[in-house]
Design a protein around this motif. Structure first.
Motif, PDB file in Angstrom:
ATOM      1  N   ARG A 153       0.838  -1.202   0.000  1.00  0.00           N
ATOM      2  CA  ARG A 153       0.000   0.000   0.000  1.00  0.00           C
ATOM      3  C   ARG A 153       0.877   1.259   0.000  1.00  0.00           C
ATOM      4  NH1 ARG A 153      -4.760  -2.271   3.974  1.00  0.00           N
ATOM      5  NH2 ARG A 153      -6.125  -3.000   2.293  1.00  0.00           N
ATOM      6  N   PRO A 154       1.466   1.597  -1.139  1.00  0.00           N
ATOM      7  CA  PRO A 154       2.263   2.824  -1.212  1.00  0.00           C
ATOM      8  C   PRO A 154       1.380   4.048  -1.046  1.00  0.00           C
ATOM      9  CG  PRO A 154       1.934   1.903  -3.408  1.00  0.00           C
ATOM     10  CD  PRO A 154       1.399   0.893  -2.430  1.00  0.00           C
ATOM     11  N   THR A 155       1.868   5.036  -0.341  1.00  0.00           N
ATOM     12  CA  THR A 155       1.088   6.246  -0.083  1.00  0.00           C
ATOM     13  C   THR A 155       1.473   7.393  -1.007  1.00  0.00           C
ATOM     14  OG1 THR A 155       2.664   6.937   1.623  1.00  0.00           O
ATOM     15  CG2 THR A 155       0.757   5.624   2.323  1.00  0.00           C
ATOM     16  N   SER A 156       2.463   7.166  -1.869  1.00  0.00           N
ATOM     17  CA  SER A 156       2.890   8.217  -2.790  1.00  0.00           C
ATOM     18  C   SER A 156       3.494   7.582  -4.029  1.00  0.00           C
ATOM     19  CB  SER A 156       3.923   9.136  -2.129  1.00  0.00           C
ATOM     20  OG  SER A 156       5.121   8.413  -1.860  1.00  0.00           O
ATOM     21  N   LEU A 157       3.688   8.404  -5.048  1.00  0.00           N
ATOM     22  CA  LEU A 157       4.285   7.909  -6.282  1.00  0.00           C
ATOM     23  C   LEU A 157       5.727   7.474  -6.056  1.00  0.00           C
ATOM     24  CD1 LEU A 157       3.647   7.457  -9.271  1.00  0.00           C
ATOM     25  CD2 LEU A 157       4.536   9.739  -9.742  1.00  0.00           C
ATOM     26  N   SER A 158       6.435   8.169  -5.172  1.00  0.00           N
ATOM     27  CA  SER A 158       7.823   7.789  -4.892  1.00  0.00           C
ATOM     28  C   SER A 158       7.898   6.423  -4.210  1.00  0.00           C
ATOM     29  CB  SER A 158       8.504   8.856  -4.025  1.00  0.00           C
ATOM     30  OG  SER A 158       7.833   9.008  -2.791  1.00  0.00           O
ATOM     31  N   GLU A 159       6.965   6.151  -3.292  1.00  0.00           N
ATOM     32  CA  GLU A 159       6.923   4.834  -2.659  1.00  0.00           C
ATOM     33  C   GLU A 159       6.581   3.751  -3.672  1.00  0.00           C
ATOM     34  OE1 GLU A 159       4.551   4.362   0.802  1.00  0.00           O
ATOM     35  OE2 GLU A 159       5.400   6.091   1.842  1.00  0.00           O
ATOM     36  N   PHE A 160       5.672   4.074  -4.590  1.00  0.00           N
ATOM     37  CA  PHE A 160       5.311   3.129  -5.646  1.00  0.00           C
ATOM     38  C   PHE A 160       6.525   2.820  -6.518  1.00  0.00           C
ATOM     39  CE2 PHE A 160       3.691   2.770 -10.124  1.00  0.00           C
ATOM     40  CZ  PHE A 160       3.233   1.468 -10.024  1.00  0.00           C
ATOM     41  N   THR A 161       7.313   3.853  -6.831  1.00  0.00           N
ATOM     42  CA  THR A 161       8.519   3.672  -7.645  1.00  0.00           C
ATOM     43  C   THR A 161       9.485   2.717  -6.949  1.00  0.00           C
ATOM     44  OG1 THR A 161       8.282   5.911  -8.533  1.00  0.00           O
ATOM     45  CG2 THR A 161      10.433   4.857  -8.775  1.00  0.00           C
ATOM     46  N   GLU A 162       9.685   2.897  -5.648  1.00  0.00           N
ATOM     47  CA  GLU A 162      10.555   2.002  -4.888  1.00  0.00           C
ATOM     48  C   GLU A 162      10.014   0.576  -4.893  1.00  0.00           C
ATOM     49  OE1 GLU A 162      11.084   3.557  -0.999  1.00  0.00           O
ATOM     50  OE2 GLU A 162      11.977   5.448  -1.666  1.00  0.00           O
ATOM     51  N   SER A 163       8.681   0.448  -4.781  1.00  0.00           N
ATOM     52  CA  SER A 163       8.049  -0.875  -4.796  1.00  0.00           C
ATOM     53  C   SER A 163       8.297  -1.586  -6.122  1.00  0.00           C
ATOM     54  CB  SER A 163       6.550  -0.753  -4.545  1.00  0.00           C
ATOM     55  OG  SER A 163       6.282  -0.197  -3.271  1.00  0.00           O
ATOM     56  N   LEU A 164       8.160  -0.847  -7.230  1.00  0.00           N
ATOM     57  CA  LEU A 164       8.385  -1.442  -8.546  1.00  0.00           C
ATOM     58  C   LEU A 164       9.806  -1.973  -8.682  1.00  0.00           C
ATOM     59  CD1 LEU A 164       6.616   0.892 -11.166  1.00  0.00           C
ATOM     60  CD2 LEU A 164       5.951  -1.414 -10.477  1.00  0.00           C
ATOM     61  N   GLN A 165      10.770  -1.202  -8.232  1.00  0.00           N
ATOM     62  CA  GLN A 165      12.167  -1.619  -8.342  1.00  0.00           C
ATOM     63  C   GLN A 165      12.438  -2.873  -7.504  1.00  0.00           C
ATOM     64  OE1 GLN A 165      13.825   2.163  -7.163  1.00  0.00           O
ATOM     65  NE2 GLN A 165      14.188   2.802  -9.269  1.00  0.00           N
ATOM     66  N   GLN A 166      11.828  -2.960  -6.329  1.00  0.00           N
ATOM     67  CA  GLN A 166      11.990  -4.147  -5.498  1.00  0.00           C
ATOM     68  C   GLN A 166      11.286  -5.350  -6.114  1.00  0.00           C
ATOM     69  OE1 GLN A 166      10.455  -2.890  -1.722  1.00  0.00           O
ATOM     70  NE2 GLN A 166      12.138  -1.477  -1.318  1.00  0.00           N
ATOM     71  N   ILE A 167      10.117  -5.094  -6.718  1.00  0.00           N
ATOM     72  CA  ILE A 167       9.338  -6.174  -7.324  1.00  0.00           C
ATOM     73  C   ILE A 167      10.115  -6.833  -8.451  1.00  0.00           C
ATOM     74  CG2 ILE A 167       7.331  -6.625  -8.786  1.00  0.00           C
ATOM     75  CD1 ILE A 167       5.828  -4.544  -7.040  1.00  0.00           C
ATOM     76  N   LYS A 168      10.760  -6.027  -9.292  1.00  0.00           N
ATOM     77  CA  LYS A 168      11.483  -6.591 -10.438  1.00  0.00           C
ATOM     78  C   LYS A 168      12.570  -7.553  -9.995  1.00  0.00           C
ATOM     79  CE  LYS A 168      13.462  -5.353 -14.899  1.00  0.00           C
ATOM     80  NZ  LYS A 168      13.772  -4.259 -15.854  1.00  0.00           N
ATOM     81  N   ILE A 169      13.189  -7.251  -8.869  1.00  0.00           N
ATOM     82  CA  ILE A 169      14.256  -8.113  -8.357  1.00  0.00           C
ATOM     83  C   ILE A 169      13.698  -9.425  -7.823  1.00  0.00           C
ATOM     84  CG2 ILE A 169      16.054  -8.302  -6.590  1.00  0.00           C
ATOM     85  CD1 ILE A 169      16.371  -5.253  -6.770  1.00  0.00           C
ATOM     86  N   SER A 170      12.527  -9.353  -7.160  1.00  0.00           N
ATOM     87  CA  SER A 170      12.015 -10.528  -6.445  1.00  0.00           C
ATOM     88  C   SER A 170      11.029 -11.370  -7.254  1.00  0.00           C
ATOM     89  CB  SER A 170      11.327 -10.081  -5.150  1.00  0.00           C
ATOM     90  OG  SER A 170      10.220  -9.238  -5.440  1.00  0.00           O
ATOM     91  N   LEU A 171      10.688 -10.950  -8.474  1.00  0.00           N
ATOM     92  CA  LEU A 171       9.666 -11.673  -9.246  1.00  0.00           C
ATOM     93  C   LEU A 171      10.010 -13.143  -9.438  1.00  0.00           C
ATOM     94  CD1 LEU A 171       8.570  -9.139 -12.029  1.00  0.00           C
ATOM     95  CD2 LEU A 171       7.163 -10.105 -10.218  1.00  0.00           C
ATOM     96  N   LEU A 172      11.212 -13.403  -9.925  1.00  0.00           N
ATOM     97  CA  LEU A 172      11.598 -14.784 -10.203  1.00  0.00           C
ATOM     98  C   LEU A 172      11.886 -15.558  -8.923  1.00  0.00           C
ATOM     99  CD1 LEU A 172      13.906 -14.250 -13.321  1.00  0.00           C
ATOM    100  CD2 LEU A 172      11.488 -14.900 -13.258  1.00  0.00           C
ATOM    101  N   GLN A 173      12.440 -14.876  -7.911  1.00  0.00           N
ATOM    102  CA  GLN A 173      12.794 -15.559  -6.664  1.00  0.00           C
ATOM    103  C   GLN A 173      11.559 -16.088  -5.947  1.00  0.00           C
ATOM    104  OE1 GLN A 173      14.924 -12.524  -4.544  1.00  0.00           O
ATOM    105  NE2 GLN A 173      16.854 -12.875  -5.633  1.00  0.00           N
ATOM    106  N   HIS A 174      10.454 -15.347  -6.023  1.00  0.00           N
ATOM    107  CA  HIS A 174       9.260 -15.705  -5.263  1.00  0.00           C
ATOM    108  C   HIS A 174       8.144 -16.284  -6.128  1.00  0.00           C
ATOM    109  CE1 HIS A 174      10.884 -13.911  -1.611  1.00  0.00           C
ATOM    110  NE2 HIS A 174      11.249 -12.872  -2.330  1.00  0.00           N
ATOM    111  N   HIS A 175       8.476 -16.664  -7.353  1.00  0.00           N
ATOM    112  CA  HIS A 175       7.514 -17.358  -8.207  1.00  0.00           C
ATOM    113  C   HIS A 175       6.229 -16.534  -8.387  1.00  0.00           C
ATOM    114  CE1 HIS A 175       6.301 -20.880 -10.405  1.00  0.00           C
ATOM    115  NE2 HIS A 175       5.265 -21.119  -9.640  1.00  0.00           N
TER     116      HIS A 175
END
Length: 367
Positions: free
Chosen positions: A182-204
């Motif tokens: 639940r990001p509260t701002s666009l900057s938090e969403f941006t950080e979430s996207l960058q973390q997601i790209k790294i963990s996509l394959l690791q967490h199936h």
């Protein structure tokens, strides 16, 4: 192919040696010169130059393809890419199997129409065990408007898949596969996207849901967005996020589903986007009828970025799910209801839409 060596192209040894002696070693170097320039450089006759250029061009040029072969190749690529079935028969048939992998799919509509309900059902389908027709994976659900409801998701699962959710511990296991951010701002969403790209394959991860993009970009919590200033800074920011999300989709080969809000259409802009083909000279006899028409938020650049646009609207007391944009389907409208098991189509035979109705979105009207 442009950098392919001339020495590997099967030309006669004599002309190959001449090319090498003049330091013309690749197809790109040879084809960047005119035949007259080659004739002067190589000091050979036009016939030999023409023959050599034709041979090089034939090897490095891609082979011609028929429209049939291109269609068959596209169908094969789509089949290999995969889809997330929605379990809505008519919609799945129109989309070639469901929500496609590797691209952005947009759900757009007014408040309370069923966008989040659709996302909850898709999340369940992505996390469902493969033996039951699911993707047997995890889901990342970005809940920008705090509309995600675990209780509602469990209700949809229990009504849709009772044989699974009534098993001991299964509801808890399924819910544990869905990570809600639940990001509260666009900057938090941006950080979430960058973390997601790294963990996509690791967490199936098999599905990424963003509900809703407009709320993140505009910073508004309301669902109907009035016209707002889309200045260069905002458009640049949106452009970066579009590129990043598309790269995630292509890199991970998963479906990305993004909800979008709607905004009212102003009196003096009868054609908000080029694909809304309403005439500027058309007279509006009933202003209140015109005011009820809405368009998707975020503008034309966003509209181009999504591969699939599904519009959810309500006209005269009936809800419709419209395939407004798809590379493989004509614009179709399916009547639907929201039930205890989620969205349910009332008719699997979609009605083809034409003209301005394809992109004009209606709110609830009188029955």
């Amino acid at each position: 192919m442009a950098n392919k060596l001339i020495s590997e192209m099967g030309l006669p040894t004599s002309i190959t040696n001449i090319f090498a002696a003049r330091n013309v070693t690749t197809a790109k170097e040879a084809l960047s010169l005119t035949e007259f320039e080659l004739m002067e450089l190589l000091d050979v006759g036009m016939a030999r130059v023409t023959s050599a250029v034709a041979h090089i061009s034939e090897i490095v040029s891609p082979p011609a393809q028929t429209a049939l072969s291109l269609m068959e190749q596209r169908i094969q690529n789509e089949y290999m890419a995969g889809h997330l079935p929605t379990r809505l028969k008519g919609l799945d048939e129109a989309l070639g199997g469901g929500i496609p992998f590797g691209v952005l799919t947009e759900l757009v509509g007014p408040p309370g129409i069923g966008k989040t309900q659709f996302c909850l059902k898709l999340s369940l389908l992505a996390s469902l065990p493969a033996c039951y027709g699911g993707l047997d994976g995890h889901v990342v659900y970005i809940d920008a408007e705090s509309k995600f409801s675990s209780r509602r998701m469990i209700e949809i699962g229990s009504m849709s898949f009772p044989e699974i959710f009534h098993m001991e511990g299964m509801a808890k296991e399924m819910a544990g596969r869905i990570l809600v951010l639940r990001p509260t701002s666009l900057s938090e969403f941006t950080e979430s996207l960058q973390q997601i790209k790294i963990s996509l394959l690791q967490h199936h991860v098999k599905l990424l849901v963003i509900d809703s993009m407009a709320a993140l970009v505009t910073g508004f919590s309301v669902t109907i967005v009035e016209e707002y200033d889309q200045g260069p800074t905002r458009q640049h920011s949106l452009g970066w996020h579009i590129s990043f999300m598309k790269s995630i989709a292509e890199f991970s080969r998963i479906p990305i589903v993004v909800t979008n809000q709607v905004r009212s259409q102003s009196h003096d802009k009868t054609s908000q986007y080029f694909f809304q083909v309403q005439s500027r000279d058309e007279t509006v006899d009933d202003p209140t009828r015109f005011d009820s028409h809405l368009v998707a938020a975020l503008g034309i650049h966003w509209a181009h970025a999504v591969t699939i646009r599904l519009v959810l609207e309500a006209k005269a007391g009936q809800r419709f799910l419209n395939v407004a944009k798809s590379p493989i389907s004509p614009p179709l409208a399916f009547p639907f209801d929201v039930t205890s098991s989620g969205i349910s189509l009332l008719n699997d035979e979609g009605k083809e839409m034409k003209g301005p109705q394809i992109n004009t979105i209606h709110c609830q009207g009188p029955r």
